[in-house]
Motif scaffolding. Sequence first.
Motif, short mmCIF file in Angstrom:
data_model
loop_
_atom_site.label_atom_id
_atom_site.label_comp_id
_atom_site.label_asym_id
_atom_site.label_seq_id
_atom_site.Cartn_x
_atom_site.Cartn_y
_atom_site.Cartn_z
N GLY B 146 -2.24 -29.81 59.77
CA GLY B 146 -1.47 -28.60 60.02
C GLY B 146 -1.47 -28.27 61.50
N ASP B 147 -0.29 -27.84 61.98
CA ASP B 147 -0.13 -27.64 63.43
C ASP B 147 -0.58 -26.25 63.91
OD1 ASP B 147 2.02 -26.10 62.54
OD2 ASP B 147 3.41 -27.79 62.74
N ASP B 148 -1.13 -25.47 62.99
CA ASP B 148 -1.58 -24.12 63.37
C ASP B 148 -3.06 -24.09 63.78
OD1 ASP B 148 -2.42 -24.77 60.83
OD2 ASP B 148 -2.05 -22.79 59.97
N LYS B 149 -3.73 -25.23 63.72
CA LYS B 149 -5.18 -25.24 63.93
C LYS B 149 -5.63 -24.69 65.30
CE LYS B 149 -5.94 -26.36 59.82
NZ LYS B 149 -4.60 -25.87 59.45
N PRO B 150 -4.93 -24.98 66.41
CA PRO B 150 -5.39 -24.41 67.69
C PRO B 150 -5.42 -22.88 67.66
CG PRO B 150 -3.86 -26.20 68.11
CD PRO B 150 -3.82 -25.95 66.62
N LEU B 151 -4.46 -22.26 66.98
CA LEU B 151 -4.45 -20.79 66.93
C LEU B 151 -5.55 -20.26 66.03
CD1 LEU B 151 -0.60 -20.11 66.58
CD2 LEU B 151 -1.99 -20.14 68.66
N LYS B 152 -5.86 -21.02 64.96
CA LYS B 152 -6.83 -20.54 63.98
C LYS B 152 -8.27 -20.80 64.40
CE LYS B 152 -5.85 -20.88 59.63
NZ LYS B 152 -5.56 -21.55 58.35
N TYR B 153 -8.48 -21.81 65.24
CA TYR B 153 -9.83 -22.14 65.72
C TYR B 153 -9.81 -22.18 67.24
CZ TYR B 153 -10.24 -23.36 60.82
OH TYR B 153 -10.22 -23.31 59.45
#
Lengths: 224, 224
Positions: B146-153
């Motif tokens: 998933g490409d949202d990982k930098p925002l979530k972690y």
Amino acid sequence: MPRQIPLKEKLTSENDRLAAQIREQLQQHEIFALNFVSSPGSGKTSLLEKTIAALGNSLEIGLIAGDVQTENDAERLTRAGGRMVRPIVTGGACHLDAKMITRVLSEFNLETLDLLFIENVGNLVCPSSFDLGEDMKVVLISTTEGDDKPLKYPGMFRRSSVMVVNKIDLLGTSDFDLERVKKHARQINADLDILELSCRTGDGLDTWLQWLQRRVRKNRPIVA
Amino acid sequence: MPRQIPLKEKLTSENDRLAAQIREQLQQHEIFALNFVSSPGSGKTSLLEKTIAALGNSLEIGLIAGDVQTENDAERLTRAGGRMVRPIVTGGACHLDAKMITRVLSEFNLETLDLLFIENVGNLVCPSSFDLGEDMKVVLISTTEGDDKPLKYPGMFRRSSVMVVNKIDLLGTSDFDLERVKKHARQINADLDILELSCRTGDGLDTWLQWLQRRVRKNRPIVA
């Protein structure tokens, strides 16, 4: 003089005390509660989206979406039709704890709830040590993560009741072996229920939904 | 009476003190050190296997493989041709710390080493808080997560110098968007170097190896 209790022991026993209170409260209201755990990106939110879409009209589902940062998952679950979604942003903490659950649980109407889904922080290590008062932990593993994960992160697989293998549509794109992951998982936990599915294609979702409905019925004995 | 120092602060400052010692020791010997971090199953061990196979004859590479349980990764790295591999089994702990590194570092011959690779526990949260004395953190993310990982972690992406996007051969099998993940990562850390590759097909590995060799040269100034 009383014995000095080490900090970690004190924190765990305080968590266990709160978790026991949550469990009692949920059982009184015959709410079946699941704590979803996995690596980041295994598909916890996707599985919950599909589950809400399929069962959201026939069952009252409460959702708690835990994340280190952002409320992205909570927003996705609301868009998927979740009517009672509460985000918990841990602000850096690597797991949810019972205190966080206690705090948001008061915002739910427990009288009407059938199911409570707690989506933990994406992390295969730390969440295994924190009881949230759930009936069961569901551990997800995706076929793109490698079939050695149960052996490498045994705590999580030992403390889970169900293992969902997600992304079976991607079997064959790596050397992940479905039989091997099952063997490894059962080495750690012989009682583990194992389900295989793909949130993307929908394959295997029926079996998951049936498993879930059966549990809800068991949890709520029929009143004559 | 001295101020009471909170336990967490005490642990972090003790870790930082040890990490600074390690860093000084490595710099004295002109050893370039990388700390590899990611979710479980993003491909840290695979990337190290490929790197050893490509550079193991021309550079002396030391490897420290951290895991919660099992020495599987260390065994894989040895099979891949790693001559100096040391496992650290954390026995439940969710990250490596500087004390663990100090303990195994004495087993390496620092006189001959060019590179030190530390493979951290698969976890996108906790390892971000523990300096191991490395020159840089390399965070891996695979296209199936998933490409949202930098925002979530965000903590991990903020503290890393390089992001390696692995499994680009699987682009198109999900809604992972390469441009989106880069945008998200740069939102968190504008200075992040970003590389794309597939350990499975070998695509993009050359760029990674060149990046690495350039860093080793920079780290070891030419003596006239």
